[in-house]
Design an enzyme around this catalytic site. Structure first.
Site, PDB file in Angstrom:
ATOM      1  N   HIS A 215      37.735  59.175  78.873  1.00  0.00           N
ATOM      2  CA  HIS A 215      37.950  59.119  77.420  1.00  0.00           C
ATOM      3  C   HIS A 215      38.716  57.852  77.062  1.00  0.00           C
ATOM      4  O   HIS A 215      39.304  57.200  77.941  1.00  0.00           O
ATOM      5  CB  HIS A 215      38.786  60.338  76.989  1.00  0.00           C
ATOM      6  CG  HIS A 215      40.179  60.269  77.515  1.00  0.00           C
ATOM      7  ND1 HIS A 215      40.510  60.728  78.781  1.00  0.00           N
ATOM      8  CD2 HIS A 215      41.317  59.739  77.005  1.00  0.00           C
ATOM      9  CE1 HIS A 215      41.789  60.504  78.998  1.00  0.00           C
ATOM     10  NE2 HIS A 215      42.315  59.889  77.938  1.00  0.00           N
TER      11      HIS A 215
ATOM     12  N   HIS B 116      41.205  51.500  75.990  1.00  0.00           N
ATOM     13  CA  HIS B 116      40.684  51.495  77.360  1.00  0.00           C
ATOM     14  C   HIS B 116      40.200  52.882  77.752  1.00  0.00           C
ATOM     15  O   HIS B 116      40.498  53.870  77.074  1.00  0.00           O
ATOM     16  CB  HIS B 116      41.816  51.105  78.323  1.00  0.00           C
ATOM     17  CG  HIS B 116      42.863  52.176  78.391  1.00  0.00           C
ATOM     18  ND1 HIS B 116      43.838  52.300  77.430  1.00  0.00           N
ATOM     19  CD2 HIS B 116      43.034  53.216  79.247  1.00  0.00           C
ATOM     20  CE1 HIS B 116      44.580  53.361  77.706  1.00  0.00           C
ATOM     21  NE2 HIS B 116      44.110  53.938  78.799  1.00  0.00           N
TER      22      HIS B 116
HETATM   23  O1  ACK Z   1      44.375  57.144  80.337  1.00  0.00           O
HETATM   24  P1  ACK Z   1      45.050  57.448  79.093  1.00  0.00           P
HETATM   25  O2  ACK Z   1      44.749  56.701  77.870  1.00  0.00           O
HETATM   26  O3  ACK Z   1      46.619  57.480  79.310  1.00  0.00           O
HETATM   27  O4  ACK Z   1      44.860  58.990  78.795  1.00  0.00           O
HETATM   28  C1  ACK Z   1      45.990  59.734  79.151  1.00  0.00           C
HETATM   29  C2  ACK Z   1      46.294  60.786  78.118  1.00  0.00           C
HETATM   30  O5  ACK Z   1      47.239  60.216  77.230  1.00  0.00           O
HETATM   31  C3  ACK Z   1      46.873  62.052  78.720  1.00  0.00           C
HETATM   32  O6  ACK Z   1      47.913  61.743  79.584  1.00  0.00           O
HETATM   33  C4  ACK Z   1      47.589  58.911  77.641  1.00  0.00           C
HETATM   34  N1  ACK Z   1      49.038  58.774  77.468  1.00  0.00           N
HETATM   35  C5  ACK Z   1      50.010  59.414  78.150  1.00  0.00           C
HETATM   36  N2  ACK Z   1      51.224  59.062  77.682  1.00  0.00           N
HETATM   37  C6  ACK Z   1      51.013  58.159  76.691  1.00  0.00           C
HETATM   38  C7  ACK Z   1      51.860  57.415  75.827  1.00  0.00           C
HETATM   39  N3  ACK Z   1      53.185  57.534  75.871  1.00  0.00           N
HETATM   40  N4  ACK Z   1      51.275  56.567  74.943  1.00  0.00           N
HETATM   41  C8  ACK Z   1      49.948  56.442  74.878  1.00  0.00           C
HETATM   42  N5  ACK Z   1      49.089  57.124  75.665  1.00  0.00           N
HETATM   43  C9  ACK Z   1      49.612  57.969  76.559  1.00  0.00           C
HETATM   44  C10 ACK Z   1      47.158  58.784  79.065  1.00  0.00           C
END
Ligand code: ACK
Length: 215
Positions: free
Chosen positions: A66, A146
């Site tokens: 995703h 990303h």
């Molecule tokens: O790969 P991602 O974009 O990075 O997808 C996962 C999703 O949320 C569930 O963990 C993203 N994620 C985790 N913490 C944060 C944060 N503080 N800011 C933005 N995205 C985050 C993580």
């Protein structure tokens, strides 16, 4: 009412359809095999801590592919409620988007795909996503977008977007990296410190559904 507060998801984002997930995973594997077998990669391995040369094992799968728009942490994250209540978020919920994946990258921490958002897609992008990560710079909106394809052991997927922003920042500061060679996927650049990126000569168009994940 309190219903709204307790029903906020872990995160909002675009979720790739199963066939697209498979296609992208195959592409990522192709990328890992190509980079891992390069002499240049072996020479630079000392720059970082890729303990194993087997990159397919090094990067662990992090579940459904995703592109996160807003990390809400069930309402604990800053601006989560405001985001969920935005009209464009409500109206787009459940709708299809065509994401354009323009590059694949790997670092000692993460493996990911860069997403180039359209103007319409940027309406679902939080205003402060880049600022929140890199306070000191003025990065273009959406430059953190990303898909996480894998993480090294003990690394949280939030790192993928941060690794991508580091490359964007480096380019913005005039360091365009070192062109290593042209892979079948496209031109490969080394940015130092174990960071590699291939710009896809044919960007991958991927249908995805805007939705949320509760976990
Ligand atoms: O790969 P991602 O974009 O990075 O997808 C996962 C999703 O949320 C569930 O963990 C993203 N994620 C985790 N913490 C944060 C944060 N503080 N800011 C933005 N995205 C985050 C993580």
């Amino acid at each position: 009412c309190s219903m709204v507060e307790t029903s906020l998801p872990f995160y909002f984002g675009w979720f790739l359809c199963p066939t697209q997930q498979e296609k992208l995973r195959n592409m990522a594997n192709e990328f890992l095999s190509a980079v891992g077998s390069l002499e240049a990669f072996k020479e630079h391995v000392g720059d970082c801590k890729y303990e194993l040369m087997n990159l397919q094992q090094y990067f662990q799968d992090k579940g459904v592919l995703h592109c996160t728009t807003k990390f809400c942490d069930y309402g604990k994250a800053n601006g989560a409620k405001e985001y969920a209540e935005k009209q464009v978020v409500r109206e787009s919920y459940g709708s299809k988007a065509d994401l354009v994946l323009t590059a694949l990258f790997l670092t000692p921490r993460t493996l990911g795909a860069q997403v180039s958002l359209t103007e319409a897609q940027l309406q679902l992008w939080p205003e402060d996503a880049e600022k929140e990560a890199v306070q000191s710079a003025d990065l273009p909106r959406g430059s953190r977008a990303h898909v996480t394809l894998g993480c090294a052991e003990g690394v949280d997927p939030v790192q993928t977007g941060l690794d991508l922003l580091e490359v964007v920042l480096q380019c913005q500061q005039g360091d365009k990296g070192e062109h290593v060679q042209d892979l079948e996927l496209g031109p490969l650049t080394y940015y130092g410190k174990g960071v590699w990126m291939v710009k896809l000569s044919e960007p991958l168009n991927t249908p995805a559904i805007f939705s949320s994940f509760y976990g």
